[in-house]
Structures are given as structure tokens and as C-alpha cells.
Design a protein around this motif. Structure first.
Motif, mmCIF file in Angstrom:
data_model
loop_
_atom_site.group_PDB
_atom_site.id
_atom_site.type_symbol
_atom_site.label_atom_id
_atom_site.label_comp_id
_atom_site.label_asym_id
_atom_site.label_seq_id
_atom_site.Cartn_x
_atom_site.Cartn_y
_atom_site.Cartn_z
ATOM 1 N N PRO A 283 8.210 45.590 61.140
ATOM 2 C CA PRO A 283 8.072 45.497 59.844
ATOM 3 C C PRO A 283 8.717 46.545 59.089
ATOM 4 C CG PRO A 283 6.009 45.924 60.907
ATOM 5 C CD PRO A 283 6.841 45.990 62.129
ATOM 6 N N SER A 284 9.423 46.156 58.239
ATOM 7 C CA SER A 284 10.268 47.302 57.399
ATOM 8 C C SER A 284 9.220 48.226 56.693
ATOM 9 C CB SER A 284 10.805 46.644 56.056
ATOM 10 O OG SER A 284 10.111 46.220 55.287
ATOM 11 N N TYR A 285 10.012 49.301 56.541
ATOM 12 C CA TYR A 285 9.263 50.679 55.816
ATOM 13 C C TYR A 285 8.446 50.069 54.653
ATOM 14 C CZ TYR A 285 7.835 55.639 55.555
ATOM 15 O OH TYR A 285 7.068 56.719 55.326
ATOM 16 N N ASP A 286 9.098 49.460 53.864
ATOM 17 C CA ASP A 286 8.573 49.195 52.602
ATOM 18 C C ASP A 286 7.658 48.044 52.566
ATOM 19 O OD1 ASP A 286 10.089 51.421 51.079
ATOM 20 O OD2 ASP A 286 11.994 50.116 51.567
ATOM 21 N N ASP A 287 7.938 47.078 53.315
ATOM 22 C CA ASP A 287 7.128 45.633 53.188
ATOM 23 C C ASP A 287 6.858 45.072 54.583
ATOM 24 O OD1 ASP A 287 6.292 43.331 52.781
ATOM 25 O OD2 ASP A 287 7.874 42.416 51.632
ATOM 26 N N PRO A 288 5.456 45.188 54.876
ATOM 27 C CA PRO A 288 5.122 44.882 56.228
ATOM 28 C C PRO A 288 5.324 43.481 56.535
ATOM 29 C CG PRO A 288 3.378 45.262 54.681
ATOM 30 C CD PRO A 288 4.536 45.743 54.114
ATOM 31 N N ASN A 289 5.699 42.584 55.346
ATOM 32 C CA ASN A 289 5.791 41.336 55.717
ATOM 33 C C ASN A 289 7.285 40.881 55.887
ATOM 34 O OD1 ASN A 289 3.057 40.436 55.000
ATOM 35 N ND2 ASN A 289 3.335 40.712 53.130
ATOM 36 N N LYS A 290 8.305 41.710 55.705
ATOM 37 C CA LYS A 290 9.590 41.766 56.272
ATOM 38 C C LYS A 290 10.185 42.471 57.295
ATOM 39 C CE LYS A 290 12.437 40.860 52.274
ATOM 40 N NZ LYS A 290 13.496 41.626 50.945
ATOM 41 N N LYS A 291 10.814 41.948 58.026
ATOM 42 C CA LYS A 291 11.205 42.633 59.321
ATOM 43 C C LYS A 291 12.399 43.321 58.798
ATOM 44 C CE LYS A 291 10.173 39.334 63.040
ATOM 45 N NZ LYS A 291 10.750 38.341 64.103
ATOM 46 N N VAL A 292 12.682 44.729 59.512
ATOM 47 C CA VAL A 292 13.891 45.654 59.385
ATOM 48 C C VAL A 292 14.996 44.707 59.108
ATOM 49 C CG1 VAL A 292 15.330 47.383 60.193
ATOM 50 C CG2 VAL A 292 12.840 47.658 60.151
ATOM 51 N N ARG A 293 15.310 43.914 60.096
ATOM 52 C CA ARG A 293 16.492 43.006 60.343
ATOM 53 C C ARG A 293 16.889 42.236 58.889
ATOM 54 N NH1 ARG A 293 17.873 40.486 64.450
ATOM 55 N NH2 ARG A 293 16.440 41.262 66.287
ATOM 56 N N ASP A 294 15.771 41.758 58.413
ATOM 57 C CA ASP A 294 15.746 40.985 57.093
ATOM 58 C C ASP A 294 16.102 41.808 55.908
ATOM 59 O OD1 ASP A 294 15.304 38.548 58.751
ATOM 60 O OD2 ASP A 294 13.199 38.968 58.578
ATOM 61 N N THR A 295 16.180 43.090 56.123
ATOM 62 C CA THR A 295 16.400 43.982 54.877
ATOM 63 C C THR A 295 17.926 44.342 54.938
ATOM 64 O OG1 THR A 295 15.975 45.894 56.034
ATOM 65 C CG2 THR A 295 14.069 44.869 54.774
ATOM 66 N N LEU A 296 18.674 44.065 55.976
ATOM 67 C CA LEU A 296 19.948 44.564 56.025
ATOM 68 C C LEU A 296 21.116 43.810 55.511
ATOM 69 C CD1 LEU A 296 19.565 45.781 59.924
ATOM 70 C CD2 LEU A 296 19.200 46.852 57.797
ATOM 71 N N ARG A 297 22.229 44.174 55.191
ATOM 72 C CA ARG A 297 23.433 43.596 54.477
ATOM 73 C C ARG A 297 24.144 42.746 55.597
ATOM 74 N NH1 ARG A 297 24.653 45.499 49.689
ATOM 75 N NH2 ARG A 297 23.924 47.642 49.251
ATOM 76 N N PRO A 298 25.025 41.633 55.154
ATOM 77 C CA PRO A 298 25.421 41.005 56.369
ATOM 78 C C PRO A 298 26.420 41.663 57.208
ATOM 79 C CG PRO A 298 25.907 40.241 53.686
ATOM 80 C CD PRO A 298 25.036 41.469 53.622
ATOM 81 N N GLY A 299 26.280 41.164 58.518
ATOM 82 C CA GLY A 299 27.422 41.790 59.500
ATOM 83 C C GLY A 299 26.672 43.007 60.130
ATOM 84 N N ILE A 300 25.798 43.790 59.516
ATOM 85 C CA ILE A 300 25.284 44.816 60.477
ATOM 86 C C ILE A 300 24.777 44.624 61.643
ATOM 87 C CG2 ILE A 300 23.221 46.708 60.233
ATOM 88 C CD1 ILE A 300 25.874 47.205 58.236
ATOM 89 N N VAL A 301 23.710 43.627 61.856
ATOM 90 C CA VAL A 301 23.280 43.597 63.151
ATOM 91 C C VAL A 301 24.365 42.972 64.177
ATOM 92 C CG1 VAL A 301 21.859 41.997 64.503
ATOM 93 C CG2 VAL A 301 20.989 43.052 62.218
ATOM 94 N N GLU A 302 25.058 42.305 63.947
ATOM 95 C CA GLU A 302 26.383 41.635 64.612
ATOM 96 C C GLU A 302 27.275 42.795 65.074
ATOM 97 O OE1 GLU A 302 24.619 38.360 62.475
ATOM 98 O OE2 GLU A 302 25.497 40.415 61.673
ATOM 99 N N MET A 303 27.505 43.747 64.211
ATOM 100 C CA MET A 303 28.432 44.848 64.598
ATOM 101 C C MET A 303 27.998 45.916 65.739
ATOM 102 S SD MET A 303 29.968 46.620 61.327
ATOM 103 C CE MET A 303 31.237 47.551 62.091
ATOM 104 N N GLY A 304 26.559 45.967 65.654
ATOM 105 C CA GLY A 304 25.751 46.630 66.819
ATOM 106 C C GLY A 304 25.831 45.862 68.093
ATOM 107 N N GLN A 305 26.331 44.560 68.143
ATOM 108 C CA GLN A 305 25.998 43.734 69.318
ATOM 109 C C GLN A 305 27.696 43.917 70.102
ATOM 110 O OE1 GLN A 305 25.222 40.103 67.489
ATOM 111 N NE2 GLN A 305 22.929 40.424 68.417
ATOM 112 N N PHE A 306 27.623 43.709 71.468
ATOM 113 C CA PHE A 306 28.784 43.879 72.109
ATOM 114 C C PHE A 306 28.847 42.470 73.063
ATOM 115 C CE2 PHE A 306 28.904 47.951 70.868
ATOM 116 C CZ PHE A 306 29.933 48.573 71.068
ATOM 117 N N ASP A 307 27.906 41.926 73.762
ATOM 118 C CA ASP A 307 27.969 40.981 74.553
ATOM 119 C C ASP A 307 26.559 40.430 74.591
ATOM 120 O OD1 ASP A 307 30.744 40.609 75.473
ATOM 121 O OD2 ASP A 307 29.855 42.386 76.768
ATOM 122 N N GLY A 308 26.242 39.232 73.703
ATOM 123 C CA GLY A 308 25.106 38.829 73.882
ATOM 124 C C GLY A 308 23.960 39.363 72.534
#
Length: 491
Positions: free
Chosen positions: A162-187
Motif C-alpha cells: 500500500p502507498s504511504y499516503d493511501d492504504p487503498n492504493k498500491k505504490v505502483r498505482d501512484t507512479l508516473r508512466p514508464g517508471i515500472v517498465e524502466m526498472g525491468q530488464f527481462d520479464g
């Protein structure tokens, strides 16, 4: 790259096959030392990534609760090593204070250094790395090597917490476009959390544009008309970092995506055969070459470095410059108070472009990692969860004139002109944000070959667009066949 960088344009200097997120900040330093860029040699890096001795025992995990969703051991020490660069230390120290308030029994050992690699390589070898690292700067450890040798922890538990501010929102749902994908390499695993967020594009003075009685051009015919107006007033249309022409892609790559669609950029990143021969690439190369042919580039530009070109632009000698949002901080001492700094998505060709006007390149910088052998990995992730809160994000933006990966954090704080314009550009783009990965995945190909030997030569008039396409395709084919580097693909 930002504030101190030239090279980077990404985040800094990355070793040859680096998959780092281009960290805006020291790009330049790095780049300036292009020769040095690949200094961390492969031998050194493989040593750095080999997992040496037995390492340290892990701290016992704590109990997962609503207030402690990652199960941090409340009395375990947390060790956090920050890159000491253009963003300073204060934002991280402020976030550490919140961690200490939340876990009063924990001791936090915080340090900052510019020598990330030489400080931390021996500790990776011994299996005793810190719990959280800002892996940036000229001495950045090669991400591709760290991931390939299983030296990093998967950050999926953080993203699904859960994100620090809102327990009903996951951290990943609070991030800007492309951030999660940039941290991935394969899969699926996410190895890196890019904390800063850079907007790339065409930067200019709104005041200068108004003085020409012009609007920002959306088609290439309009671009040429604006440059002609500027020329008549004794001002060049464009300048760029001629010594580091891998700055040109900050506006050229998203233009290629706008004209031909994101699949053209993905094919280029994937090193697919003939990817550079796509008609969209040819059209965009020809458009940029026209700036040279018509005399719209500031005289002497091929000999300028990033600082010299930015200074000439700030002095009103040229209207447009391709750059990233670090330029506001990096050029603060030369940009006049009434400059009215603005950024725009790249101009397209015409109404037949695949993507709408506003399509822009924006992506993460400042790569944070939690080592696989960290004693207190949960604590490292929790510190990142705190940093990705609205309050920590606002604090960073206020102090260093940069957005963060947190999608928001700008309400109620006064933004500088460049930041205000960057936020507006992101809003206009909506989901039309592209994120070319060449500069993370294949640093040498992107900087020295495509940049210096390809685009730099074309924009100096020494190659035609057709010759540049052929030469760059050759470089890409060589990289595709090179078994000494790890290859990555869009998933």
C-alpha cells in the motif's frame, strides 16, 4: 544528467552495456569524459558483481501490519548510501528522518559519496552491501551486470505494498508512466526504482517566441517558418551540444515515435534488422538536415559542448535547444530572469503522423536499488516507500527543481517556469509518453556511434540523411551481433 551532466543524458555515465536509467544529472560529467565513460572495465565489473564470500546474515523480518506492510524489523539497522550529486543530500536526509520517526528503535546509517563504484564494489564482492543505494554518477555500477549476476533484489513487494499516503492504493498505482517498465530488464521483476523524472524535448524562451510573433510549431513547415523569422532577426533557429550530439535524440527520438508510432522506437531499441530504415526515421532525419541546409543552426554549433550551447541559447543567440529538464538547474546562472523558460514536445512532420502533437519523451532518472544480499532489504524498500509519498515528493521538487516518479506532488508548491511548463507538457501528452531505451541498454552505441559518428556528422553537413541512416543501421547490426554484451528486448 542534470545538473552536472553532460553526458548523460541519462543519468550519468554508464559503462558500455549499461542499462542504467539515464540519470539526468551527471550525464554531462560523464559524457564529457566520453573516453572515460567506459572506464569501469568489464573485468572490474564482473569482479564487482561476483558474489564473493559468504556475506552477511539477513535481519529477521518484522511482523507485517497495516502500518508496517513490508514487515520491517523495527530495531534493525538501515544503511543507506546516496550518490552525492546535483540533487544534493537534503531530500534523502529528510526522508530518513521520517523512517526514524516511524521506527524509533532503528539506527539509520546514512552516507553520501560521488564514488559509488569504488566505495561499494568491494562490499558487493564480500556479500556485505548496504540496504539501499542511489546508484548514480560517473562511478555508477553497471546495472546490466548487477542484474545479470543476480545482485539486486526484486522490488515487486514494494510496488505491491500500500502507498504511504493511501492504504487503498498500491505504490505502483501512484507512479508516473514508464517508471515500472524502466526498472525491468527481462520479464516481470523490477530491479530499479528511478526516483527523479525527466521531461525531454525542445526548450526555448517563451519571451523570444512571442517577440517573433510566433507560436510553437506543430508541423515541420511551421518549424521552418519560425526559424526563418528568427534568422531575419539575427537569431539562429537551433543550437545543440555539438560535441555531445547524443543530446539531439531528446527531441529527435520522440519525433520519430510521433511520426511512425511507438513500434518504430521499440524496433530500434530491440536492434531489429533494418529498424533504422523505416520511412519515419528517414523523414525525421531529412527534416533535421533541412535545419542545417537552410542555415538555421547557430554557426559553430558542432564545436560547442553542452554548457557552451546552453549558454549561447540562454543569451538569445538561438531559439530552440534539445535537452532534458535538468537544463533549468544546470543553466540557472545564465538564464535571464525574464526568459520565461518553456519546453514542448517535438514538432512533427504533418497531419499524417501516427501519434498526436504532444507526444513526448519522459522517463526516470536517479536509480535506487536494494541489493539482493542486503541485511535489511525490507527497510531499504520501506525507505523508498516513504520517499514515494506525496510529502517527500513535494520536498524533492521544491528543493531541486525536478519532478519525482510519484505522479503528483506539485499541488500547492510554487514551481519554476521550466517545471511548470514540464508539468503542462506531461498533461498535454497524457498517455502519449515514449521512453526509448537505447541510452540505458547500449550506452556506447547510443553515445559514440549513433550520436557522435552518425547524427553529429549529419548535422555538421558531413553525411546526408541517407548516408547517416545506412551508417547507424550498420552500428546497430554490429551491436546486435556482439556476443560480449547482454541484449535486451521490449517485453
Amino acid at each position: 544528467m542534470g545538473s552536472t551532466s553532460a553526458a548523460h543524458h541519462g543519468s550519468g555515465a554508464t559503462p558500455k552495456n549499461g542499462a542504467e536509467g539515464v540519470g539526468r544529472r551527471d550525464l554531462i560529467k560523464r559524457s564529457a569524459a566520453l573516453g572515460l565513460l567506459s572506464v569501469p572495465t568489464v573485468g572490474f565489473l564482473s569482479a564487482c558483481a561476483s558474489s564473493g564470500g559468504g556475506g552477511q546474515s539477513k535481519d529477521k523480518a518484522g511482523k507485517k501490519t497495516a502500518k508496517n506492510p513490508l514487515g520491517v524489523n523495527e530495531s534493525a539497522q538501515l544503511e543507506f548510501v546516496l550518490f552525492d550529486g546535483g540533487f544534493g543530500k537534503e531530500y534523502a536526509q529528510d526522508a530518513v528522518k521520517i523512517y526514524q520517526k516511524d521506527f524509533p528503535k532503528a539506527h539509520v546509517k546514512f552516507s553520501a559519496t560521488q564514488k559509488i563504484q569504488s566505495t561499494l564494489q568491494p562490499r558487493f564482492n564480500q556479500g556485505t552491501p548496504p540496504d539501499l543505494i542511489d546508484n548514480s554518477g560517473a562511478e555508477q555500477m553497471d546495472m546490466g551486470v548487477l542484474v545479470g549476476k543476480s545482485q539486486l533484489a526484486d522490488l515487486t513487494p514494494l510496488l505491491d505494498a500500500p502507498s504511504y499516503d493511501d492504504p487503498n492504493k498500491k505504490v505502483r498505482d501512484t507512479l508516473r508512466p514508464g517508471i515500472v517498465e524502466m526498472g525491468q530488464f527481462d520479464g516481470d521483476p523490477v530491479w530499479i526504482m528511478y526516483y527523479a523524472y525527466t521531461v525531454y524535448g525542445v526548450w526555448y524562451s517563451q519571451k523570444a517566441l512571442h517577440s517573433l510573433d510566433a507560436e510553437y510549431p506543430q508541423t515541420w513547415d511551421q518549424m521552418l517558418a519560425v526559424c526563418e523569422k528568427a534568422k531575419k532577426k539575427g537569431m539562429a533557429g537551433w543550437t545543440y551540444a555539438g560535441k555531445y550530439p547524443y543530446y539531439l535524440p531528446f527531441s529527435l527520438y520522440p519525433m520519430i515515435g510521433k511520426v511512425g508510432g511507438v513500434e518504430v522506437l521499440n524496433a530500434i531499441d530491440n536492434l531489429e534488422p533494418n529498424a533504422w530504415k523505416h520511412p519515419a526515421v528517414k523523414a525525421c532525419f531529412e527534416a533535421y538536415y533541412e535545419l542545417y541546409k537552410k542555415g538555421y543552426i547557430l554557426q559553430g554549433t558542432p564545436g560547442l559542448d553542452h554548457i557552451q550551447s546552453q549558454t549561447a541559447w540562454a543569451q538569445g543567440k538561438a531559439l530552440f535547444i534539445p535537452n532534458g529538464s535538468w537544463v533549468e538547474n544546470e543553466s540557472a546562472n545564465v538564464i535571464p530572469a525574464d526568459f520565461d523558460l518553456a519546453v514542448s514536445a517535438p514538432t512533427g512532420i504533418d497531419k499524417n503522423d501516427k501519434m498526436p502533437f504532444g507526444t513526448i519523451w519522459a522517463s526516470g532518472g536517479e536509480p535506487f536499488v536494494v541489493p539482493a544480499k542486503a541485511k535489511n532489504a525490507e527497510g531499504g524498500m520501506e525507505q523508498l516507500r516513504i520517499m514515494l509519498s506525496e510529502a517527500s515528493s513535494k520536498n524533492f521538487t521544491t528543493k531541486v527543481k525536478s519532478l519525482t516518479a510519484y505522479n503528483g506532488g506539485t499541488d500547492g508548491i510554487s514551481l519554476t517556469p521550466g517545471l511548470t511548463s514540464g508539468v503542462a507538457a506531461l498533461k498535454l501528452a497524457g498517455s502519449n509518453v515514449v521512453n526509448p531505451r537505447l541510452q540505458d541498454w547500449y550506452v556506447q552505441l547510443q553515445k559514440e556511434k549513433i550520436g557522435v559518428a552518425g547524427l553529429g556528422e549529419m548535422m555538421a553537413g558531413r553525411l546526408t540523411p541517407a548516408e547517416a541512416v545506412k551508417k547507424i543501421q550498420g552500428f546497430a547490426d554490429e551491436a546486435a551481433k556482439d556476443t560480449s554484451i547482454k541484449h535486451y528486448k521490449h517485453q
